[in-house]
Design an enzyme around this catalytic site. Structure first.
Site, PDB file in Angstrom:
ATOM      1  CB  CYS A  83      -0.924   0.031   1.215  1.00  0.00           C
ATOM      2  SG  CYS A  83      -1.405  -1.604   1.796  1.00  0.00           S
ATOM      3  CB  SER A 207      -9.630   2.634   4.630  1.00  0.00           C
ATOM      4  OG  SER A 207      -8.642   1.643   4.468  1.00  0.00           O
ATOM      5  CB  ILE A 209     -10.572  -1.931  -1.533  1.00  0.00           C
ATOM      6  CG1 ILE A 209     -11.879  -2.685  -1.773  1.00  0.00           C
ATOM      7  CG2 ILE A 209      -9.700  -2.636  -0.523  1.00  0.00           C
ATOM      8  CD1 ILE A 209     -11.692  -4.030  -2.458  1.00  0.00           C
ATOM      9  CE  LYS A 324     -14.177   4.199   8.040  1.00  0.00           C
ATOM     10  NZ  LYS A 324     -15.048   4.206   6.835  1.00  0.00           N
ATOM     11  CG  HIS A 328      -6.378   2.115   1.104  1.00  0.00           C
ATOM     12  ND1 HIS A 328      -5.234   2.665   0.572  1.00  0.00           N
ATOM     13  CD2 HIS A 328      -5.960   1.086   1.911  1.00  0.00           C
ATOM     14  CE1 HIS A 328      -4.172   2.011   1.008  1.00  0.00           C
ATOM     15  NE2 HIS A 328      -4.579   1.040   1.819  1.00  0.00           N
TER      16      HIS A 328
END
Lengths: 379, 379
Positions: A83, A207, A209, A324, A328
């Protein structure tokens, strides 16, 4: 070495982009950044992405993006640090310009991860952890962070509801950002009714995706004196497995990279006007604040409860939704963070604008903290 | 900018390493390079790899290698450009040192690809091509190259047996290299009896995959005046899909990157003493020679038949086996090529030693030619 400026910014909205392919997302963000900078040809393209080989059956994104962006022939490569991929791509782009070897560099993060059949995405994300010592036991990335949150609550005496301010702040800010995945504010009550995902992490501690791409066009600062400049840039690593960390409640790579970035910029945390941190999980937001010197150990949750992380607080975070609420898309996130910081510095953040921003910090985390890229920008 | 020298070389043998894990391969090569250079701490680690996310369930190799190599905390990232990953890692390492930003950099390529269940490896390799326009039609990487070989034979009037010298040379040289995957010479008869893999590619026109790792320790040349130096380094890209190439029998990215490297070194192909080219397939070896100026269009096969590619020829290739016999652990290959070139320059290539080597060229290709990294070394 010379300073680097960010002349162009481009991003797609973070969504489940059912009708848009991986390459189309990348091209949209890349074209937007080139147009914003009014630059037609670049010297290199650095692409951040994590899961395309697993979820899109496509590696070789450097050449793919160069090809489809109309930049055939240019030097290009993909950077991967889970990430933390996009933050790593930014680092490479900065080094290329700072060194004098290149005059215009496009750094682009892209991820398309929602058109899969469960459990593909979940298992793809575990590859950010230690496959042989963590993955083999059946952890998911959420459960790994749940272990950390549980320990944090135990050592510092918190309850689950204490983490609510992180989600409340993020969703309130996401509501002001048309590019964000979640665009509705939430209440304490909604937070507390969130279903458990991996105890103690509930729905609003984690969070989402998403699919998205963000890109920046970098040039030597002397060519763009009005643009936001990079005044600090550093990447550090830590043990891959959580159980090998010297202290599982301390992000050493955040401390190391932040200290280096502060030193390069000649400042300390008190000079930071906003901090786009890596709130993949609420506990990660807390640990980031502590490890970078914004709160004492175990006190970040109190800082959040005192609203110091809100737009009018001492250290606004997730100012346009954060991981969040903005979302993400894992390998692209690091460049969404920097794009948002640049918009804030330009005064172009719309309803999400933080007043008087001069110095912004961004921090992109790979895995549970094993790679951390910290940048400080000023305008 | 300052020149870069290669102070340390490390490599594992290329094998089906049933008892050695991905990280153990990386650590073996990395430790060997550090020991060879007598360097204990590096400023950064650049890791080349292609398939670990698919075949080893492990991304995040930068942090993993830094951790297990005893270099905790250092900046690290993975570079991916399909089979051109390691050459791309070399490029980043060179830029970091040349720029003055770093003093010691480890570049490391690693791949572990043989402990899988068919067709995993075959489908993982297709991700080097265009997933949406090539992969979707069911091509394999071998069949894609078969199309190119078929066209080459048609346009230039060759038969399958004409390509034998590439395999004969590679296997004869591999027999002199204890690190090579295949260590027996072959004959014309053996070549011609090779089974068809994807017509017209037969068994001996295609390189074997394998497990292995190779690493180099880079420093500023002023710190290692006796070591092999980098005098040319360039990466260029081309269209991802073969059908989008301007000319499918010309490697434009090889031409561009080679020209840039020649210009940096102030030389032309006639000054090259050996060429570690990317002989993933015999037709790729031919196209590489032509696109880099060692033979006219369509004449590389004749060059090979005239034995000019053999150790005593005008442009020795695959001097320690090449991809064909040393093997092709895909994301590590580019650093095997450079490691071998350094050994040749040092006079440490043992029975495989080419006499009087002063200037060596290496070229690492990603996919069917979409990313090409060319390096020229001198001692």
């Amino acid at each position: 070495m010379r300073e680097v400026a960010i002349l162009g910014v481009g991003q797609t909205a973070v969504r489940e982009h059912w009708d848009v392919s991986l390459r189309q997302l990348a091209v949209a963000a890349g074209q937007a950044a080139l147009a914003d900078a009014d630059v037609r040809r670049v010297d290199a393209i650095y692409v951040g992405n994590m899961t395309s080989g697993n979820l899109n059956e496509q590696h070789h994104l450097g050449a793919l993006v160069a090809d489809h962006l109309g930049q055939r022939g240019v030097e290009a490569v993909k950077l991967e640090a889970a990430c933390g991929s996009a933050g790593s791509a930014m680092r490479q782009g900065i080094m290329a310009i700072a060194s004098g070897q290149m005059e215009a560099v496009l750094v682009l993060g892209v991820e398309k991860m929602t058109e899969t059949v469960f459990p593909e995405t979940t298992s793809a994300l575990v590859t950010a952890a230690d496959a042989d010592y963590e993955g083999v036991h059946g952890i998911t990335f959420v459960s790994l962070n749940a272990l950390i949150m549980r320990r944090y609550m135990h050592e510092y005496g918190y309850e689950r509801g204490d983490f609510a301010p992180f989600a409340l702040n993020a969703h309130a800010n996401g509501a002001k950002n048309p590019h964000a995945f979640f665009r509705e504010p939430i209440t304490q009550n909604i937070y507390e009714k969130g279903r458990v995902v991996a105890d103690p992490i509930t729905l609003f501690d984690a969070s989402p995706i998403g699919d998205g791409a963000a890109a920046l066009l970098l040039v030597p600062a002397e060519k763009a004196p009005q643009a936001a400049r990079v005044v600090g840039s550093a990447v550090a690593t830590d043990t891959l497995a959580v159980h090998d960390r010297e202290d599982m409640l301390w992000l050493k790579a955040a401390e190391i990279s932040a200290r280096r970035a502060y030193a390069q910029a000649g400042i300390g945390p008190e000079a930071i006007d906003l901090f786009e941190l890596h709130d993949a999980f609420s506990v990660m937001a807390a640990l980031s604040l502590e490890s970078c010197g914004f709160a004492d150990r175990g006190q970040a949750v109190r800082l959040a409860q005192a609203r110091e992380i809100f737009p009018d607080g001492r250290v606004p975070i997730a100012t346009m939704g954060g991981l969040k609420a903005r979302g993400h898309p894992v390998g692209a996130t690091g460049l969404y963070q920097i794009a948002e910081a640049v918009l804030q510095l330009r005064g172009d953040a719309g309803p999400a604008q933080i007043d008087g921003v001069r110095t912004a910090m961004t921090q992109n985390i790979g895995g549970s903290g094993a790679t951390i890229a910290t940048h400080i920008l000023r305008r």
